[in-house]
Design an enzyme around this catalytic site. Structure first.
Site, PDB file in Angstrom:
ATOM      1  N   HIS A  11       0.730  -0.620   0.184  1.00  0.00           N
ATOM      2  CA  HIS A  11      -0.076  -0.104  -0.104  1.00  0.00           C
ATOM      3  C   HIS A  11       0.609   1.202  -0.244  1.00  0.00           C
ATOM      4  O   HIS A  11       0.153   2.303   0.037  1.00  0.00           O
ATOM      5  CB  HIS A  11      -1.145   0.329   1.708  1.00  0.00           C
TER       6      HIS A  11
HETATM    7  C1  UD1 Z   1      -1.739   6.022   5.515  1.00  0.00           C
HETATM    8  C2  UD1 Z   1      -1.062   6.717   5.928  1.00  0.00           C
HETATM    9  C3  UD1 Z   1       0.632   5.404   5.524  1.00  0.00           C
HETATM   10  C4  UD1 Z   1       0.244   3.962   6.288  1.00  0.00           C
HETATM   11  C5  UD1 Z   1      -1.702   3.664   5.886  1.00  0.00           C
HETATM   12  C6  UD1 Z   1      -2.231   2.565   6.780  1.00  0.00           C
HETATM   13  C7  UD1 Z   1       0.100   8.815   5.175  1.00  0.00           C
HETATM   14  C8  UD1 Z   1       0.501   9.828   4.576  1.00  0.00           C
HETATM   15  N1  UD1 Z   1      -0.402   7.663   4.627  1.00  0.00           N
HETATM   16  O1  UD1 Z   1      -1.920   5.553   4.304  1.00  0.00           O
HETATM   17  O2  UD1 Z   1       1.673   6.019   6.563  1.00  0.00           O
HETATM   18  O3  UD1 Z   1       0.902   3.380   6.315  1.00  0.00           O
HETATM   19  O4  UD1 Z   1      -1.958   5.094   6.212  1.00  0.00           O
HETATM   20  O5  UD1 Z   1      -3.112   2.277   5.813  1.00  0.00           O
HETATM   21  O6  UD1 Z   1      -0.768   9.715   6.269  1.00  0.00           O
HETATM   22  N2  UD1 Z   1      -8.948   4.737   1.074  1.00  0.00           N
HETATM   23  C9  UD1 Z   1     -10.457   4.553   1.325  1.00  0.00           C
HETATM   24  N3  UD1 Z   1     -10.586   3.869   2.152  1.00  0.00           N
HETATM   25  C10 UD1 Z   1     -10.353   4.277   3.430  1.00  0.00           C
HETATM   26  C11 UD1 Z   1      -8.842   5.011   3.462  1.00  0.00           C
HETATM   27  C12 UD1 Z   1      -8.127   5.130   1.925  1.00  0.00           C
HETATM   28  O7  UD1 Z   1     -10.909   4.023  -0.197  1.00  0.00           O
HETATM   29  O8  UD1 Z   1     -11.197   3.816   4.689  1.00  0.00           O
HETATM   30  C13 UD1 Z   1      -8.400   4.986   0.325  1.00  0.00           C
HETATM   31  C14 UD1 Z   1      -8.817   6.237  -0.428  1.00  0.00           C
HETATM   32  O9  UD1 Z   1      -8.736   6.224  -2.028  1.00  0.00           O
HETATM   33  C15 UD1 Z   1      -7.786   7.187  -0.570  1.00  0.00           C
HETATM   34  C16 UD1 Z   1      -6.759   6.114  -0.862  1.00  0.00           C
HETATM   35  O10 UD1 Z   1      -7.338   5.210   0.162  1.00  0.00           O
HETATM   36  O11 UD1 Z   1      -7.234   8.165  -1.233  1.00  0.00           O
HETATM   37  C17 UD1 Z   1      -5.374   6.688   0.350  1.00  0.00           C
HETATM   38  O12 UD1 Z   1      -5.577   6.701   2.026  1.00  0.00           O
HETATM   39  P1  UD1 Z   1      -4.423   7.343   2.355  1.00  0.00           P
HETATM   40  O13 UD1 Z   1      -5.261   7.805   3.977  1.00  0.00           O
HETATM   41  O14 UD1 Z   1      -4.340   8.685   1.858  1.00  0.00           O
HETATM   42  O15 UD1 Z   1      -3.478   7.324   2.755  1.00  0.00           O
HETATM   43  P2  UD1 Z   1      -2.984   5.389   3.044  1.00  0.00           P
HETATM   44  O16 UD1 Z   1      -2.528   4.940   1.215  1.00  0.00           O
HETATM   45  O17 UD1 Z   1      -3.999   4.391   4.247  1.00  0.00           O
END
Ligand code: UD1
Length: 371
Positions: free
Chosen positions: A211
């Protein structure tokens, strides 16, 4: 009547929830502290958020900000705005931050600007790779925090090198190990059900997660990694629990079909904490770019191949089962084949990774606020 000391804890993402669970449990034992929890809503899907609250019995947050997804700046700004309002209303004596996600950064900036002391749990971790958004977040949080609780002895040195005063740094061990040790039995009890559900047998499959922005957002890296998975899955089944970010990018890059045709690969939605722990306890080895899995596998003495350029969890390489393999197909395959042929690392014990980290942190903090 004397006002209770007020501690305000912030969490927003999946790994944060695993870290706050034992801390809040320990804090709840002390009635002279009022504990307030804020969920920023950075993660919001049931399996990414509420399932952790249910399984780890984390109290319902007093505040939920619902910041959701967005660019780093948008996400951080939304959390910053919401947190400032809460801080002004609640006037906490201390803000507790965990890890290095965007919600952690926002909490640090909002608290520091209002001169509220900050305790940072999992302080001082560095990969020295500024391409990682987490590295930027934790470096800034390190400068703003008041009390620094390090998970590894090396993290203490990192903080000292950045000019943090020795008297504010505490080596307390890894708080995620508290949750792991507390949950192990419950996860083991799920084994029969999970093995049946996935049609797998203990020690005859690999668990994979992926991820990190550096991997999920790079078509080139995804092609290398899934090229390796294709080879590995000819020898052993691979169970891939896919993070929503990665699912979205695989679709965007048009790689979905290619991956769905890899016959030994089973793709599933994100799983809950206990389901994941159960899958890990029973697997042959882990293939991942997760931070959490690097140390969870070391504690469980299960081999782990980390698909990153560097690892901030250096102790898991020195004393644990972790091997950093990068994103090169041939390197990933060759290390996987070594494990499959029985050549693997065994983990040694790491000081303070003993399930008592939250106890140590709470004791130190209560002593501070008792003075
Ligand atoms: C975030 C953290 C990362 C951590 C990870 C754990 C930052 C910079 N990164 O990354 O350090 O290891 O969480 O998972 O804070 N999305 C969903 N549903 C959710 C959450 C996210 O669909 O409940 C999708 C969305 O498309 C979103 C993407 O995942 O744009 C990324 O989510 P985001 O919270 O920006 O970062 P992570 O990749 O989860």
């Amino acid at each position: 009547m004397k006002r209770k000391t007020k501690f305000l804890t912030i969490a927003g993402t999946r790994p944060n929830f695993i870290k706050i669970a034992p801390f809040l449990d320990e804090l709840a034992k002390f009635k002279r502290v009022k504990s307030v929890l804020v969920h920023t809503g950075q993660h919001y899907d049931y399996k990414m958020s509420q399932s952790f609250f249910d399984e780890l019995k984390i109290k319902k947050p007093e505040y939920f900000l619902g910041i959701g997804s967005g660019s780093h700046s948008v996400q951080t700004a939304k959390a910053l705005e919401g947190l400032e309002k809460i801080f002004l209303l609640e006037k906490p004596d201390l803000v507790i931050l965990v890890g290095d996600v965007n919600s952690t950064l926002a909490g640090a900036i909002a608290a520091a600007k209002l001169h509220i002391p900050i305790a940072h749990i999992e302080a001082g971790q560095r990969s020295f790779d500024r391409e990682m958004p987490e590295e930027i977040n934790r470096t800034i949080v390190g400068q703003l925090a008041t009390y620094h609780f390090a998970a590894m002895e090396k993290d203490v040195d990192n903080l000292l090198n950045e000019g943090i005063s020795k008297k504010n740094i505490y080596y307390v061990g890894n708080i995620m190990v508290d949750t792991l040790l507390k949950s192990k039995k419950a996860a083991e009890l799920l084994s029969r059900k999970i093995m049946k559900e996935y049609n797998i047998e203990p020690k005859k499959y690999v668990v994979m997660t992926l991820h990190r922005a550096g991997n999920a957002d790079s078509k080139e890296n995804l092609i290398q990694i899934f090229g390796a998975v294709k080879e590995i899955s000819k020898k052993i089944k691979v169970i891939f629990t896919v993070h929503p970010r990665t699912a979205k990018m695989l679709k965007q890059f048009g790689l979905e079909n290619y991956i769905s045709r890899i016959s030994g690969l089973r793709i599933t939605d994100p799983v809950s904490y206990l389901e994941m722990l159960c899958l890990v306890i029973n697997c042959f080895f882990v293939l991942s770019d997760s931070g959490g899995l690097q140390h969870e596998t070391t504690v469980l003495n299960i081999p782990c191949l980390t698909m990153k350029k560097t690892s901030e969890w250096s102790v898991t390489i020195e004393k644990g089962t972790n091997i950093v393999v990068g994103m090169d197909k041939d390197k990933i395959v060759s290390e996987a084949l070594k494990i499959i042929s029985g050549r693997r690392k065994n983990a040694k014990k790491i000081r303070y990774w003993d399930g008592k980290t939250s106890e140590r942190i709470v004791k130190i903090l209560l002593d501070k606020f008792n003075e």
